[in-house]
Motif scaffolding. Structure first.
Motif, PDB file in Angstrom:
ATOM      1  N   TYR A 323     -17.291 -57.217  23.769  1.00  0.00           N
ATOM      2  CA  TYR A 323     -18.702 -57.101  24.156  1.00  0.00           C
ATOM      3  C   TYR A 323     -19.135 -55.633  24.141  1.00  0.00           C
ATOM      4  N   TYR A 324     -18.299 -54.784  24.737  1.00  0.00           N
ATOM      5  CA  TYR A 324     -18.666 -53.366  24.777  1.00  0.00           C
ATOM      6  C   TYR A 324     -18.622 -52.748  23.388  1.00  0.00           C
ATOM      7  N   GLY A 325     -17.670 -53.223  22.585  1.00  0.00           N
ATOM      8  CA  GLY A 325     -17.603 -52.729  21.204  1.00  0.00           C
ATOM      9  C   GLY A 325     -18.891 -53.043  20.469  1.00  0.00           C
ATOM     10  N   MET A 326     -19.360 -54.291  20.599  1.00  0.00           N
ATOM     11  CA  MET A 326     -20.604 -54.678  19.928  1.00  0.00           C
ATOM     12  C   MET A 326     -21.785 -53.893  20.493  1.00  0.00           C
ATOM     13  N   GLN A 327     -21.799 -53.729  21.814  1.00  0.00           N
ATOM     14  CA  GLN A 327     -22.883 -52.970  22.434  1.00  0.00           C
ATOM     15  C   GLN A 327     -22.979 -51.562  21.851  1.00  0.00           C
ATOM     16  N   MET A 328     -21.807 -50.940  21.725  1.00  0.00           N
ATOM     17  CA  MET A 328     -21.799 -49.567  21.202  1.00  0.00           C
ATOM     18  C   MET A 328     -22.304 -49.532  19.775  1.00  0.00           C
ATOM     19  N   LEU A 329     -21.749 -50.411  18.940  1.00  0.00           N
ATOM     20  CA  LEU A 329     -22.054 -50.333  17.519  1.00  0.00           C
ATOM     21  C   LEU A 329     -23.502 -50.727  17.238  1.00  0.00           C
ATOM     22  N   THR A 330     -23.959 -51.855  17.829  1.00  0.00           N
ATOM     23  CA  THR A 330     -25.358 -52.220  17.583  1.00  0.00           C
ATOM     24  C   THR A 330     -26.273 -51.218  18.272  1.00  0.00           C
ATOM     25  N   GLY A 331     -25.862 -50.742  19.430  1.00  0.00           N
ATOM     26  CA  GLY A 331     -26.661 -49.726  20.113  1.00  0.00           C
ATOM     27  C   GLY A 331     -26.893 -48.513  19.225  1.00  0.00           C
ATOM     28  N   ALA A 332     -25.840 -48.074  18.598  1.00  0.00           N
ATOM     29  CA  ALA A 332     -25.937 -46.859  17.795  1.00  0.00           C
ATOM     30  C   ALA A 332     -26.743 -47.095  16.519  1.00  0.00           C
ATOM     31  N   THR A 333     -26.573 -48.264  15.905  1.00  0.00           N
ATOM     32  CA  THR A 333     -27.210 -48.469  14.601  1.00  0.00           C
ATOM     33  C   THR A 333     -28.528 -49.231  14.706  1.00  0.00           C
ATOM     34  N   VAL A 334     -28.445 -50.497  15.138  1.00  0.00           N
ATOM     35  CA  VAL A 334     -29.642 -51.341  15.116  1.00  0.00           C
ATOM     36  C   VAL A 334     -30.723 -50.787  16.034  1.00  0.00           C
ATOM     37  N   TYR A 335     -30.306 -50.388  17.257  1.00  0.00           N
ATOM     38  CA  TYR A 335     -31.299 -49.920  18.211  1.00  0.00           C
ATOM     39  C   TYR A 335     -31.509 -48.408  18.158  1.00  0.00           C
ATOM     40  N   GLY A 336     -30.583 -47.723  17.540  1.00  0.00           N
ATOM     41  CA  GLY A 336     -30.711 -46.278  17.459  1.00  0.00           C
ATOM     42  C   GLY A 336     -30.672 -45.599  18.815  1.00  0.00           C
ATOM     43  N   HIS A 337     -29.878 -46.132  19.721  1.00  0.00           N
ATOM     44  CA  HIS A 337     -29.786 -45.522  21.049  1.00  0.00           C
ATOM     45  C   HIS A 337     -29.190 -44.118  20.990  1.00  0.00           C
ATOM     46  N   PRO A 338     -29.603 -43.255  21.888  1.00  0.00           N
ATOM     47  CA  PRO A 338     -28.964 -41.938  21.978  1.00  0.00           C
ATOM     48  C   PRO A 338     -27.587 -42.064  22.626  1.00  0.00           C
ATOM     49  N   PHE A 339     -26.808 -41.013  22.525  1.00  0.00           N
ATOM     50  CA  PHE A 339     -25.426 -41.047  22.982  1.00  0.00           C
ATOM     51  C   PHE A 339     -25.294 -41.400  24.463  1.00  0.00           C
ATOM     52  N   GLN A 340     -26.243 -40.925  25.271  1.00  0.00           N
ATOM     53  CA  GLN A 340     -26.140 -41.182  26.709  1.00  0.00           C
ATOM     54  C   GLN A 340     -26.018 -42.673  27.003  1.00  0.00           C
ATOM     55  N   GLU A 341     -26.749 -43.483  26.235  1.00  0.00           N
ATOM     56  CA  GLU A 341     -26.716 -44.920  26.514  1.00  0.00           C
ATOM     57  C   GLU A 341     -25.435 -45.560  26.014  1.00  0.00           C
ATOM     58  N   ILE A 342     -24.870 -44.991  24.952  1.00  0.00           N
ATOM     59  CA  ILE A 342     -23.633 -45.546  24.407  1.00  0.00           C
ATOM     60  C   ILE A 342     -22.447 -45.123  25.258  1.00  0.00           C
ATOM     61  N   PHE A 343     -22.664 -44.082  26.028  1.00  0.00           N
ATOM     62  CA  PHE A 343     -21.576 -43.532  26.816  1.00  0.00           C
ATOM     63  C   PHE A 343     -21.026 -44.541  27.818  1.00  0.00           C
ATOM     64  N   VAL A 344     -21.880 -45.404  28.337  1.00  0.00           N
ATOM     65  CA  VAL A 344     -21.422 -46.366  29.344  1.00  0.00           C
ATOM     66  C   VAL A 344     -20.393 -47.345  28.759  1.00  0.00           C
ATOM     67  N   PRO A 345     -20.753 -48.122  27.710  1.00  0.00           N
ATOM     68  CA  PRO A 345     -19.731 -49.021  27.146  1.00  0.00           C
ATOM     69  C   PRO A 345     -18.501 -48.261  26.679  1.00  0.00           C
ATOM     70  N   LEU A 346     -18.708 -47.061  26.173  1.00  0.00           N
ATOM     71  CA  LEU A 346     -17.573 -46.268  25.694  1.00  0.00           C
ATOM     72  C   LEU A 346     -16.601 -45.985  26.827  1.00  0.00           C
ATOM     73  N   SER A 347     -17.135 -45.559  27.973  1.00  0.00           N
ATOM     74  CA  SER A 347     -16.202 -45.229  29.064  1.00  0.00           C
ATOM     75  C   SER A 347     -15.563 -46.482  29.636  1.00  0.00           C
ATOM     76  N   VAL A 348     -16.311 -47.588  29.619  1.00  0.00           N
ATOM     77  CA  VAL A 348     -15.695 -48.835  30.091  1.00  0.00           C
ATOM     78  C   VAL A 348     -14.493 -49.175  29.217  1.00  0.00           C
ATOM     79  N   LEU A 349     -14.655 -49.025  27.913  1.00  0.00           N
ATOM     80  CA  LEU A 349     -13.556 -49.339  26.996  1.00  0.00           C
ATOM     81  C   LEU A 349     -12.340 -48.447  27.248  1.00  0.00           C
ATOM     82  N   VAL A 350     -12.601 -47.165  27.411  1.00  0.00           N
ATOM     83  CA  VAL A 350     -11.489 -46.244  27.649  1.00  0.00           C
ATOM     84  C   VAL A 350     -10.768 -46.624  28.947  1.00  0.00           C
ATOM     85  N   LEU A 351     -11.562 -46.928  29.950  1.00  0.00           N
ATOM     86  CA  LEU A 351     -10.978 -47.314  31.234  1.00  0.00           C
ATOM     87  C   LEU A 351     -10.137 -48.585  31.097  1.00  0.00           C
TER      88      LEU A 351
END
Ligand SMILES: Nc1ncnc2c1ncn2[C@@H]1O[C@H](COP(=O)(O)OP(=O)(O)OP(=O)(O)O)[C@@H](O)[C@H]1O
Ligand SMILES: [Mg+2]
Lengths: 369, 310
Positions: A323-351
């Motif tokens: 789920y977080y993987g999809m959030q990050m990837l679609t967030g970055a591409t389809v929605y064009g989110h800035p890094f701050q918003e992608i940072f949340v799923p990213l840190s969840v994944l690392v954790l």
């Protein structure tokens, strides 16, 4: 540690089949589903008679769900009569004619589009007549201005076609490339972690324990190997779609490749956890597809998570790395989110990665040796 | 050299090893014999510091292997019961890999790999992947890997299971040679009593986690019974001779063949001179009179009432 890695990669080259099969699967599945479930364009063979002015064509060009291809009248009639096309259009100076095959579901829709194109053209002409402008350049500039004004109207009228996409942005191609890549890489990674279990049962692990090599080197070598093969798989899949299929990752291709790092890491650690829980290869083979498929369904690999409304499923999705993987990837591409918003799923994944690796290795160590 | 003191290993619902005590001296070949599930592998795993015992200790040069395994690990080579090799790699690559993890590098590694390939007789198959090896060849390589770092002691867990007689003889000869030429200490596990009998100076016999007998071959066989089997050979026997034997107070049982007669007598009685005397009396020309040795198989049968192999 280098020695273990060398041995692993040598074996990988000897029998790369798991890798090849799952990479192939993710590409093929994304191609099949990406091509068939997205809103496809209706292709309409079209013949234009002499004297039809180009503004009609321009207006029709804008139509998103229809694609008008221009050819001779005979060709248009032939395509419709042989069933290659559902319907055809003959554009005349002031009217039009539909060439309709046996059963055309879309005739009404197409007629509506063409009729409104003629109306728009007529409107433009009338306005121009009233304006009294004579030179073509002036006329064109005027029309441009007018269109601009119209596109930011005082009253916002929202209209949707019946093929409309609803409230969320849905990019069928990217959805499926991401979904199937993230799904199938689970298998590649898991089957590259599985040798830990096999080596433990088969005595290779014992041999290494008795040798001067350190325990952490054994684990780290296995982690690196699984990570690298998994990562190569998703990168290869993305490269194929970027450069061979020609899907534009909305200009954020490199970013997506980087965002895969935490996801692949989390999946490696998940694989370690599964390997630690499974006592035998058979058990592992039984657990893996259950985990992978439910992760894919819940995490939005097969269909976008946005169409899921069940509270429970959405809650479970919150513990699903996919789920977080999809959030990050679609967030970055389809929605064009800035890094701050992608940072949340990213840190969840690392954790998640750190926690699952920790638990997994702890379980393995407790269960054996 | 190494000593097991009251080793016990309990799993959830089995006591795999119960109160096992044994010792191995430098340069000895010691056999560990027992049927399936006797606890041999478990004992070996504890001895080689791979499995922690529930209680008891393993001592090597006056320190505990359990607390401080590294010193012992350096000098021991393990041949696991399973084929612990990478099937997709060649014989040579396997040896290189396991040599590397013992920090062998460069010319030294190359030379050791050569040497081991020679010892296990796989020099000409070095470039073949293990997957394509016969069972016997895999077993030999399995042993070879354990010898790369020149161990002082080698522990072999059923190294001849499921292979052809030639490979088996080859392996037995190799073990014997290693022991004789390099004074290598060997712990040899098997459920083939003839292997243990051929190789070992001293033997431990386990069954269902218990140590049921130990000692030299002779000592163990003495356990067998208070009886001896004597084989009498001659070109021909006559009725008088056979009757005399049959009626002799010391002969418990007699089995008559064409050229060989077996008699079972109490161990305490010296039957040899008796037999010779009777033969002279009835004019029999003896070819030989032998004590027919009991086998370890017989010992196991005697101790447990079951055959060693099912
Ligand atoms: N990891 C384990 N967990 C639970 N039980 C075990 C484990 N390892 C061994 N056992 C049990 O301990 C007993 C002794 O097993 P072990 O493998 O030591 O026997 P063995 O003498 O080596 O037999 P074999 O000749 O079949 O190799 C068996 O009953 C076995 O089921
Ligand atoms: Mg065993």
């Amino acid at each position: 540690m280098i020695g273990i890695l060398l041995a692993k990669f040598k074996q990988f080259i000897r029998s790369p089949w798991t890798f090849v099969i799952f990479t192939g699967m993710s590409i093929v599945m994304a191609l099949i589903f990406g091509g068939s479930t997205g809103p496809t364009n209706l292709k309409i063979p079209t013949y234009t008679e002499q004297g039809v002015d180009n503004s009609i064509k321009d207006i029709l060009e804008v139509e998103e769900t229809m694609e008008f291809s221009y050819m001779t009248e005979e060709e248009v009639r032939e395509r419709v009569s042989t069933g290659k096309a559902e319907l055809g259009v003959i554009l005349k100076e002031d009217s039009y004619q539909l060439v309709v095959g046996v059963d055309s579901f879309n005739a009404g829709l197409v007629e509506q589009a063409i009729a409104s194109a003629y109306m728009e053209r007529n409107l433009e002409q009338q306005i121009l007549e009233v304006s009294g402008l004579t030179s073509t350049t002036e006329q064109e500039a005027f029309i441009e201005d007018m269109k601009e004004e119209l596109s930011s109207p005082v009253f916002d009228l929202d209209s949707k076609s019946f093929r409309g996409e609803g409230a969320f942005v849905y990019n069928s191609n990217l959805q499926h490339v991401f979904g199937f890549s993230l799904f199938f890489v689970i298998y590649t990674i898991a089957y590259n972690v599985l040798p830990i279990l096999i080596e433990k049962r088969g005595g290779i692990w014992d041999r290494m324990i008795l040798s001067p090599i350190k325990k952490w080197e054994m684990y780290v070598a296995n982690l690196i190997y699984s990570f690298v093969t998994g990562y190569i798989q998703v990168v290869v899949t993305f490269l194929v779609f970027r450069y061979l299929v020609g899907i534009d990752f909305n200009g954020r291709f490199v970013e997506t490749l980087l965002l895969l790092v935490p996801y692949v890491f989390a999946i490696v650690s998940l694989a370690i956890l599964i390997t630690a829980i499974a006592k035998t290869v058979q058990q592992f083979n039984a657990i893996l597809p259950i985990v992978a498929v439910s992760m894919a369904m819940i995490g939005g690999a097969y269909w976008p998570i946005e169409i899921v409304y069940s509270e429970i499923l959405l809650m479970i999705a919150k513990i699903d790395p996919l789920y977080y993987g999809m959030q990050m990837l679609t967030g970055a591409t389809v929605y064009g989110h800035p890094f701050q918003e992608i940072f949340v799923p990213l840190s969840v994944l690392v954790l998640m990665g750190v926690v699952m690796t920790g638990i997994g290795i702890h379980l393995m160590e407790r269960r054996h040796v | 050299m190494i000593e097991l003191v009251n080793l016990t290993k309990e799993y959830k619902n089995v006591k795999a090893v119960k109160n096992l005590s044994m010792f191995i001296e430098r340069g000895e070949i010691v056999g560990l014999l027992g049927p399936n599930g006797a606890g041999k592998s478990t004992a070996i795993s504890m001895l080689s510091s791979l499995v922690e015992p529930t209680s008891g200790d393993v001592r090597f040069e006056n320190s505990s292997i359990i607390k401080n395994p590294s010193k012992f690990r350096k000098i021991v080579g393990i041949v696991p019961q399973e084929i612990a090799l990478y099937e997709d790699l060649t014989a040579e690559e396997n040896l290189h890999f396991f040599g590397r993890i013992y920090h062998l590098r460069g010319a030294k590694l190359k030379q050791k790999v050569e040497e081991v390939l020679e010892q296990i007789g796989l020099s000409d198959r070095r470039k073949d992947v293990v997957k394509k090896f016969s069972g016997g060849m895999k077993r030999r390589l399995n042993i070879g890997v354990a010898m790369l770092h020149d161990p002082e002691m080698i522990i072999m867990d059923e190294p001849t299971v499921g292979i052809d007689p030639q490979s088996r003889n080859y392996i037995l000869e190799t073990v014997k040679r290693l022991n004789e030429e390099r004074n290598m200490t060997v712990l040899y596990t098997s459920h083939y009593m003839e292997e243990v009998e051929f190789l070992c100076d001293r033997i431990y016999i386990m069954d269902k986690g218990d140590l049921i007998a130990s000692g030299t071959k002779e000592e163990i066989k003495k356990i067998l019974s208070s009886e001896n089997t004597i084989a009498i050979k001659a070109d021909r026997f006559n009725k008088e001779f056979l009757d005399a034997l049959q009626n002799h107070p010391s002969v418990n049982r007699i089995t008559i063949g064409e050229r060989e007669v077996l008699i079972i007598v109490p161990r305490a009685v010296n039957m040899f001179s008796e037999v010779i005397k009777i033969a002279e009396e009835y004019g029999i020309e003896l070819v030989s009179v032998d004590n027919k040795a009991p086998t370890l198989e017989d010992v196991f049968l005697h101790l447990t009432g079951r055959a060693l192999r099912d």
